[in-house]
Design a protein around this motif. Sequence first.
Motif, PDB file in Angstrom:
ATOM      1  N   TYR B 100      30.047   5.917  70.575  1.00 57.19           N
ATOM      2  CA  TYR B 100      28.915   6.742  70.157  1.00 57.19           C
ATOM      3  C   TYR B 100      29.368   8.148  69.786  1.00 57.19           C
ATOM      4  CZ  TYR B 100      24.346   9.078  70.828  1.00 57.19           C
ATOM      5  OH  TYR B 100      23.190   9.799  70.693  1.00 57.19           O
ATOM      6  N   LYS B 101      29.128   8.541  68.549  1.00 58.75           N
ATOM      7  CA  LYS B 101      29.418   9.900  68.074  1.00 58.75           C
ATOM      8  C   LYS B 101      30.799  10.387  68.497  1.00 58.75           C
ATOM      9  CE  LYS B 101      25.943  12.573  67.387  1.00 58.75           C
ATOM     10  NZ  LYS B 101      24.769  13.460  67.455  1.00 58.75           N
ATOM     11  N   ASP B 126      27.362   8.488  63.594  1.00 59.40           N
ATOM     12  CA  ASP B 126      26.287   9.486  63.520  1.00 59.40           C
ATOM     13  C   ASP B 126      25.179   9.247  64.545  1.00 59.40           C
ATOM     14  OD1 ASP B 126      25.176   7.272  62.444  1.00 59.40           O
ATOM     15  OD2 ASP B 126      24.906   8.066  60.428  1.00 59.40           O
ATOM     16  N   GLY B 127      25.357   8.269  65.404  1.00 57.97           N
ATOM     17  CA  GLY B 127      24.406   8.079  66.501  1.00 57.97           C
ATOM     18  C   GLY B 127      23.098   7.413  66.116  1.00 57.97           C
TER      19      GLY B 127
END
Lengths: 171, 178
Positions: B100-101, B126-127
């Motif tokens: 994640y990110k 980019d989540g």
Amino acid sequence: MRLHAHAAALLLAAALFAQAEAGAQAPPSAAAAAGTTAVPTLNDPVAAKREHEIALKLRCLVCQNQSIAESNASLAVDLRNQVREQVAAGKSDAEIIDFMTSRYGDFVLYRPPLKGTTMLLWFGPFALLVIGALVAWRVVRARKAQAAAAPLTESERARAARLLQGEEGAE
Amino acid sequence: MKRAALFLVPLVAFVLLALFLLRGLWLNPREVPSPLIGKPAPQFTLPKLASDAQFGSKDMLGQVWIFNVWASWCTPCRVEHPLFNQLASEKLVPIVGLNYKDTPQAATRWLAELGDPYQLIVVDADGRVGIDYGVYGVPETFVIDKKGVIRHKHIGPVTAEAMQKKIIPLVRELQAEP
């Protein structure tokens, strides 16, 4: 996540300090100066206003006492971007709010919806107020009855008169 | 008797309030109940970590799987990681990672250092998929059943207790379902 927030706060503080030092006018949005907000909004003041209004209604889940409009947590920035895109795509406010609650639950709303589980929350205070008023009314009524039921005796009345004329020292 | 009863009213009210507040001491306000439990897991197609291949969540239909959201910048992820390493060594259930990110370099380095329990890892740079899954703090762990329905969500680092008492029994139970 928390570290990010700290870094952002430091950056913000530094930016504000620098502004103050230079004697410059404060920017319209302090956060914008620190460069931690989402990309500047589309060149459409109406859409920007709508975006901001929606963002104010949504709670940032990282810093729970801020709305996503106020928070600079990276999740808040992401969610603001989502709101922006959906506004640009012509979604209605209700659709955008639905998008958020279907992912994050009612918790994401600052104004909880009126439903079975939130009845107590919405009406509890009013119920307490009514109960309090009833109790106060009963107490006052009881006292009134008491006061009326105990008239002064003849000797008490005479003493009260003397007291009022200042013939007897205070006890 | 009636007077005594009247004195009990504030006492009872106080005890009730105290009980609520006491209960509040042990509640974690960061654990927000997810509306996704019992709902189909959001579909995604994402690139795999350090590869050009894509992976779609549909590929996991028909088996119980664990979906673990992690990032190299996430400190609590380090805490739970050994538990996933152990779970992977038991070969009980496939673990899919959602990076994640994060950056692929940092993620790869992190795995080289701490071990890689994942059957595969997808990259959510980019989540966005994170938002679809209602992720608000990393790590988060989902248990998804054979039909692709989210059955459990664990917020924050998985503890040994949560793993032994909740996640593993749930996985076994779901695997027994048709």
